[in-house]
Design a protein around this motif. Structure first.
Motif, PDB file in Angstrom:
ATOM      1  N   ASN A  17    -109.730 -49.689  29.012  1.00 17.97           N
ATOM      2  CA  ASN A  17    -108.512 -48.811  28.692  1.00 17.97           C
ATOM      3  C   ASN A  17    -106.756 -49.542  29.003  1.00 17.97           C
ATOM      4  N   CYS A  18    -105.812 -48.144  29.355  1.00 17.66           N
ATOM      5  CA  CYS A  18    -104.828 -48.442  30.346  1.00 17.66           C
ATOM      6  C   CYS A  18    -104.087 -47.163  30.205  1.00 17.66           C
ATOM      7  N   VAL A  20    -104.986 -43.886  31.481  1.00 20.44           N
ATOM      8  CA  VAL A  20    -105.979 -43.327  31.526  1.00 20.44           C
ATOM      9  C   VAL A  20    -106.510 -42.907  32.220  1.00 20.44           C
ATOM     10  N   GLY A  67    -105.654 -51.949  31.918  1.00 17.95           N
ATOM     11  CA  GLY A  67    -105.494 -52.067  30.672  1.00 17.95           C
ATOM     12  C   GLY A  67    -103.962 -53.091  29.779  1.00 17.95           C
ATOM     13  N   TYR A  89    -109.900 -42.184  27.372  1.00 19.52           N
ATOM     14  CA  TYR A  89    -109.638 -42.772  26.789  1.00 19.52           C
ATOM     15  C   TYR A  89    -108.263 -40.899  27.747  1.00 19.52           C
ATOM     16  N   ASP A  90    -107.516 -41.251  27.266  1.00 16.80           N
ATOM     17  CA  ASP A  90    -106.447 -39.237  27.438  1.00 16.80           C
ATOM     18  C   ASP A  90    -106.665 -38.395  26.946  1.00 16.80           C
ATOM     19  N   LYS A  95    -103.482 -42.579  21.143  1.00 13.58           N
ATOM     20  CA  LYS A  95    -102.521 -44.181  20.966  1.00 13.58           C
ATOM     21  C   LYS A  95    -104.011 -44.601  21.583  1.00 13.58           C
ATOM     22  N   SER A  96    -104.767 -43.431  23.226  1.00 15.29           N
ATOM     23  CA  SER A  96    -105.330 -44.506  23.848  1.00 15.29           C
ATOM     24  C   SER A  96    -106.431 -44.067  23.072  1.00 15.29           C
ATOM     25  N   ASN A  99    -107.224 -46.620  20.334  1.00 17.60           N
ATOM     26  CA  ASN A  99    -107.315 -47.915  21.253  1.00 17.60           C
ATOM     27  C   ASN A  99    -108.617 -47.908  20.938  1.00 17.60           C
TER      28      ASN A  99
END
Length: 207
Positions: A17-18, A20, A67, A89-90, A95-96, A99
């Motif tokens: 993931n990005c 996060v 990510g 995820y955050d 959105k995180s 995803n």
């Protein structure tokens, strides 16, 4: 990625993931350090930490993958041979969380595990410390429901900043990697020649 060298078992875990807090989680677990400065991971990076289970020494190799979408094509090089995949995820960014399913499916496609239905994942809801928890938009109930729908994936709520549940989460990750690594055929990276010295080797985690 997972390979054996001498008496040490290397168990690979991949973080996805990005933005996060993947890198911060790794640094908190391995180095007990946290930095507020954000630096995007380019391609991938990794850290290692020795862990001991049942009087045996293992080296956990933790891969931090980028990510950003432009790096996704590199995934296959890092996913293959992994013993556990960690989806992060955050808790303050919906959105995180949304995803997660895409990242899970992308990993299974590129990693091509022999038993995709039973490949171990762990989900971490990170940054629960932000604004005293008042900024979070993903509830624990929602996250646990998603994990249950995907085969009872182990779930932890973490804070890379203050260390909340970081040790517990990584203990679960390591045990999942260990179990998977013992069941899977050992993966030997093409860049490392260990042929002469190598040897054969849920809802919640049994931690």
């Amino acid at each position: 990625m997972a390979f054996v060298f001498g008496d040490f078992f290397f168990l690979g875990s991949v973080f996805l993931n990005c933005r996060v807090g993947k890198t911060s989680l790794m640094n908190q677990y391995v180095n007990k350090k946290f930095s507020n400065q954000y630096k995007a991971t380019i391609g991938a990076d990794f850290l290692t930490k020795e862990v001991q289970f049942e009087d045996r020494l293992f080296t956990l190799q933790i891969w931090d993958t980028a990510g950003q979408e432009r790096f996704q094509s590199l995934g296959v090089a890092f996913y293959r041979g992994a013993d556990c995949c960690v989806l992060v995820y955050d808790a303050n960014v919906m959105k995180s969380f949304d995803n997660l399913n895409n990242w899970r499916e992308e990993f299974l496609i590129q990693a091509s595990p022999s038993d995709p239905d039973n490949f171990p994942f762990v989900v971490l809801g990170n940054k629960i410390d932000v604004d005293g928890g008042n900024s979070r938009v993903v509830s624990e109930k929602k996250a646990r429901a998603w994990c249950a729908s995907k085969g009872n994936i182990p779930y932890f709520e973490t804070s890379a900043k203050d260390g909340t549940n970081v040790e517990e989460a990584f203990q679960c990750i390591a045990k999942n990697a260990l179990k998977s690594g013992e069941e899977e055929e050992i993966y030997l990276p093409d860049t490392i020649d260990v042929a002469s010295s190598s040897q054969q080797r849920s809802s919640g985690c049994e931690c």
